[in-house]
Design a protein around this motif. Structure first.
Motif, short mmCIF file in Angstrom:
data_model
loop_
_atom_site.label_atom_id
_atom_site.label_comp_id
_atom_site.label_asym_id
_atom_site.label_seq_id
_atom_site.Cartn_x
_atom_site.Cartn_y
_atom_site.Cartn_z
N ASP A 93 0.86 -1.17 0.00
CA ASP A 93 0.00 0.00 0.00
C ASP A 93 0.90 1.23 0.00
O ASP A 93 1.36 1.69 1.05
CB ASP A 93 -0.91 -0.01 1.23
CG ASP A 93 -1.93 1.14 1.21
OD1 ASP A 93 -2.07 1.79 0.16
OD2 ASP A 93 -2.56 1.37 2.25
N GLY A 94 1.18 1.74 -1.18
CA GLY A 94 2.13 2.84 -1.28
C GLY A 94 3.51 2.38 -0.87
O GLY A 94 4.04 1.39 -1.40
N ASP A 95 4.09 3.06 0.11
CA ASP A 95 5.43 2.69 0.59
C ASP A 95 5.38 1.57 1.63
O ASP A 95 6.42 1.05 2.03
CB ASP A 95 6.12 3.91 1.21
CG ASP A 95 6.45 4.97 0.17
OD1 ASP A 95 6.64 4.61 -1.01
OD2 ASP A 95 6.51 6.16 0.54
N LEU A 96 4.19 1.20 2.07
CA LEU A 96 4.06 0.16 3.09
C LEU A 96 4.06 -1.22 2.45
O LEU A 96 3.28 -1.49 1.53
CB LEU A 96 2.76 0.35 3.87
CG LEU A 96 2.43 -0.75 4.89
CD1 LEU A 96 3.43 -0.75 6.04
CD2 LEU A 96 1.01 -0.59 5.42
N VAL A 97 4.92 -2.09 2.94
CA VAL A 97 4.93 -3.50 2.56
C VAL A 97 4.67 -4.28 3.84
O VAL A 97 5.46 -4.23 4.78
CB VAL A 97 6.27 -3.92 1.93
CG1 VAL A 97 6.26 -5.40 1.59
CG2 VAL A 97 6.55 -3.08 0.68
N LEU A 98 3.55 -5.01 3.87
CA LEU A 98 3.09 -5.64 5.11
C LEU A 98 2.82 -7.11 4.87
O LEU A 98 2.13 -7.47 3.91
CB LEU A 98 1.81 -4.94 5.58
CG LEU A 98 1.25 -5.33 6.94
CD1 LEU A 98 2.22 -4.95 8.06
CD2 LEU A 98 -0.11 -4.64 7.17
N TYR A 99 3.37 -7.96 5.73
CA TYR A 99 3.05 -9.38 5.68
C TYR A 99 2.49 -9.83 7.02
O TYR A 99 2.41 -9.03 7.95
CB TYR A 99 4.24 -10.23 5.23
CG TYR A 99 5.54 -10.02 5.96
CD1 TYR A 99 5.80 -10.63 7.18
CD2 TYR A 99 6.55 -9.22 5.41
CE1 TYR A 99 7.01 -10.47 7.83
CE2 TYR A 99 7.76 -9.05 6.06
CZ TYR A 99 7.99 -9.66 7.27
OH TYR A 99 9.19 -9.49 7.91
N GLU A 100 2.08 -11.08 7.09
CA GLU A 100 1.31 -11.70 8.18
C GLU A 100 -0.17 -11.38 7.97
O GLU A 100 -0.61 -10.22 8.08
CB GLU A 100 1.77 -11.29 9.57
CG GLU A 100 3.16 -11.78 9.92
CD GLU A 100 3.28 -13.30 9.93
OE1 GLU A 100 2.30 -13.98 10.30
OE2 GLU A 100 4.37 -13.81 9.60
N ALA A 101 -0.96 -12.40 7.68
CA ALA A 101 -2.35 -12.21 7.29
C ALA A 101 -3.17 -11.48 8.35
O ALA A 101 -3.97 -10.60 8.02
CB ALA A 101 -2.99 -13.57 6.98
N ALA A 102 -3.00 -11.83 9.62
CA ALA A 102 -3.77 -11.17 10.67
C ALA A 102 -3.42 -9.69 10.77
O ALA A 102 -4.31 -8.84 10.97
CB ALA A 102 -3.55 -11.87 12.01
N ALA A 103 -2.14 -9.37 10.62
CA ALA A 103 -1.72 -7.96 10.65
C ALA A 103 -2.33 -7.19 9.49
O ALA A 103 -2.78 -6.04 9.65
CB ALA A 103 -0.20 -7.87 10.61
N ILE A 104 -2.37 -7.81 8.32
CA ILE A 104 -2.97 -7.15 7.15
C ILE A 104 -4.45 -6.91 7.40
O ILE A 104 -4.99 -5.83 7.09
CB ILE A 104 -2.74 -8.00 5.89
CG1 ILE A 104 -1.25 -8.07 5.55
CG2 ILE A 104 -3.52 -7.41 4.71
CD1 ILE A 104 -0.92 -9.05 4.44
N CYS A 105 -5.14 -7.89 7.96
CA CYS A 105 -6.58 -7.73 8.23
C CYS A 105 -6.83 -6.57 9.19
O CYS A 105 -7.73 -5.75 8.97
CB CYS A 105 -7.14 -9.02 8.81
SG CYS A 105 -7.31 -10.37 7.61
N LEU A 106 -6.06 -6.49 10.26
CA LEU A 106 -6.25 -5.41 11.23
C LEU A 106 -5.90 -4.06 10.62
O LEU A 106 -6.57 -3.05 10.88
CB LEU A 106 -5.43 -5.68 12.48
CG LEU A 106 -5.91 -6.88 13.32
CD1 LEU A 106 -4.91 -7.19 14.42
CD2 LEU A 106 -7.29 -6.61 13.90
#
Length: 214
Positions: free
Chosen positions: A56-69
C-alpha cells in the motif's frame, strides 16, 4: 493497493476484507507450484517466503492477521472492527490472535507434518498429522461454542468483521477432515451465513475456487 495471493492460502482473509471494503486493489498471483514465493523478487517483499503480502504505497506488510487489522483500521467506514479502546475491540484482538496463533498454527502441522520430523520419516509425519487433527477438533469445538455464545449471527456478536473473514478461511481448510468445521452444530449454519455474503461470493469467484467451499 496490491495483494500478493495464492488461491485458498492465508491471503484469503485479507482478500475477503478487500472485497468487503470496495476500495480499488490489484490481486498479484504468486505461483506456489513454481516456487515463486521463494524467488528473490518475492523474498524482498517477505523474507519469510510466505503468502500474503500487502503493498500500500510505501508500506509493505506481511502476516495475514496484521494485514486484516490494518485494513480494518484504514477503512473505518467498512465497520470491520469495533472502535479502538473498547472492550469489543479487545475481544477482536483476542480472537484474531487465537485464530492465527492457535488454530492456524495447528493447521500448519496438519498440512505440513513432515516439517516436524526427520526427513523421510513417513510414519512419524503421519502421527504428527493425526495428533494435529485431534487438537484441531478441540479447537473447532471451542470456535463452535463461541458462535453459539456470541449472541448474534457472527463470531463476535451482531456485527460482521475481520474475525469472521479469518474464521471462514481457517474453517475452509478443514473441509477434507473426517469432521470438518461445517459438521459442527453452530459452525455449520454460521459458515452458510458467510457464504451468502456477496463479498464472500466475489472472493471465491476471483480465486477460482470450486465446491466444497467450506
Amino acid at each position: 493497493m496490491q495483494l500478493y495471493f495464492h488461491p485458498s492460502n492465508a491471503s484469503m482473509a485479507p482478500h475477503l476484507l478487500l472485497q468487503d471494503i470496495g476500495a480499488p486493489f490489484e490481486l498479484k498471483f504468486v505461483d506456489r507450484d513454481r516456487g515463486e514465493h521463494q524467488s528473490p523478487e518475492y523474498l524482498r517483499l517477505n523474507p519469510n517466503g510466505r503468502i500474503p503480502v500487502l503493498v500500500d504505497g510505501d508500506l509493505v506488510l506481511y502476516e495475514a492477521a496484521a494485514i486484516c487489522l490494518y485494513l480494518a483500521d484504514k477503512f473505518p467506514d467498512a465497520r470491520l472492527a469495533p472502535p479502538a479502546g473498547t472492550p469489543q475491540r479487545a475481544r477482536l484482538y483476542q480472537w484474531m490472535f487465537w485464530l492465527s496463533n492457535t488454530l492456524q498454527a495447528m493447521l500448519m502441522h496438519w498440512f505440513y507434518p513432515e516439517r516436524m520430523v526427520d526427513s523421510g520419516d513417513a510414519a512419524a509425519a503421519s502421527q504428527v498429522r493425526a495428533q494435529a487433527e485431534e487438537h484441531i477438533a478441540v479447537m473447532l469445538q471451542r470456535l463452535d461454542e463461541q458462535v453459539a455464545a456470541s449472541g448474534g449471527p457472527w463470531l463476535l456478536g451482531a456485527d460482521y468483521g475481520a474475525a469472521d473473514a479469518y474464521a471462514l478461511m481457517l474453517c475452509r481448510w478443514t473441509r477434507h477432515f473426517d469432521r470438518p468445521a461445517r459438521d459442527y452444530p453452530h459452525l455449520g449454519p454460521y459458515l452458510q451465513r458467510l457464504l451468502e455474503r456477496p463479498a464472500v461470493q466475489r472472493m471465491f469467484e476471483a480465486e477460482g475456487l470450486q465446491a466444497p467451499l467450506v
